[in-house]
Design a protein around this motif. Structure first.
Motif, short mmCIF file in Angstrom:
data_model
loop_
_atom_site.label_atom_id
_atom_site.label_comp_id
_atom_site.label_asym_id
_atom_site.label_seq_id
_atom_site.Cartn_x
_atom_site.Cartn_y
_atom_site.Cartn_z
N ASP A 6 0.86 -1.18 0.00
CA ASP A 6 0.00 0.00 0.00
C ASP A 6 0.89 1.23 0.00
O ASP A 6 2.02 1.17 0.48
CB ASP A 6 -0.91 0.01 1.23
CG ASP A 6 -2.10 0.94 1.06
OD1 ASP A 6 -1.88 2.16 0.92
OD2 ASP A 6 -3.24 0.45 1.08
N ILE A 24 1.71 -0.40 -6.20
CA ILE A 24 1.53 -1.63 -6.96
C ILE A 24 1.85 -1.41 -8.44
O ILE A 24 2.02 -2.35 -9.20
CB ILE A 24 0.11 -2.22 -6.77
CG1 ILE A 24 0.00 -3.63 -7.39
CG2 ILE A 24 -0.94 -1.30 -7.36
CD1 ILE A 24 0.98 -4.63 -6.87
N SER A 39 -6.81 -8.21 -4.97
CA SER A 39 -6.99 -6.75 -4.99
C SER A 39 -8.48 -6.47 -4.80
O SER A 39 -9.27 -6.65 -5.73
CB SER A 39 -6.50 -6.18 -6.32
OG SER A 39 -6.84 -4.83 -6.43
N THR A 42 -9.50 -1.67 -4.92
CA THR A 42 -8.24 -0.95 -5.00
C THR A 42 -8.01 -0.31 -6.37
O THR A 42 -7.77 0.89 -6.46
CB THR A 42 -7.06 -1.90 -4.69
OG1 THR A 42 -7.25 -2.46 -3.40
CG2 THR A 42 -5.74 -1.18 -4.76
N MET A 78 -9.94 -10.09 -7.98
CA MET A 78 -10.11 -8.64 -7.92
C MET A 78 -11.57 -8.25 -7.90
O MET A 78 -12.43 -8.97 -8.41
CB MET A 78 -9.42 -7.96 -9.11
CG MET A 78 -10.01 -8.33 -10.46
SD MET A 78 -9.31 -7.41 -11.84
CE MET A 78 -10.39 -6.01 -11.90
#
Length: 153
Positions: A6, A24, A39, A42, A78
């Protein structure tokens, strides 16, 4: 060992968790380092400037980096907002076309769609119903997609 990354500090400690402060979009992990990457809520925020990052195509850059550090046949789970394509100061909503561009190079193993009702409940939905959803009156996404992807390269 579990890893997290992060741009903000992570104040908690666990002996089986290693935290990396960074982006990332560009990591120091070796190629094909991970078997699985997750993820959640995000990618839609990356690069819009809300968190001090200001590169419009950072979501694409992040996916390319995830692809690089994920092993061949590794899984990527994700979630992103889905529906009528929009970009706010804080997040993006992906439609079918922009989502397909984002996940180019991955095989979709599973896709689940969810619609938000009354800003309180998330209910499973069809893709067709989810892609009709817009940002609600409170400025939140009306639908979300959860994808399980396989790295095919």
């Amino acid at each position: 060992m579990f890893w997290g990354i992060d741009i903000n500090e992570y104040p908690f400690f666990h002996p089986n968790f290693k935290f990396v402060k960074g982006s990332i979009c560009k990591t120091n992990f070796e190629d094909k380092f991970f078997d699985l990457i997750v993820s959640i809520s995000t990618l839609e925020h990356i690069g819009l400037g809300w968190y001090g990052d200001n590169t419009k195509e950072s979501d694409i850059m992040a996916i390319k980096e995830i692809k690089r550090i994920l092993k061949k046949d590794g899984l990527f789970i994700m979630t992103v907002p889905f529906g009528i394509k929009r970009e706010t100061k804080v997040f993006r909503v992906y439609d079918s076309n922009s989502l397909n561009e984002l996940i180019n190079g991955f095989e979709v193993v599973k896709a689940d769609y969810f619609v938000n009702f009354n800003d309180k409940y998330w209910c499973i939905s069809t893709k067709e119903d989810a892609e009709k959803q817009d940002i609600n009156i409170r400025g939140r996404n009306g639908a979300t997609v959860c994808l399980v992807l396989k790295n095919i390269k």
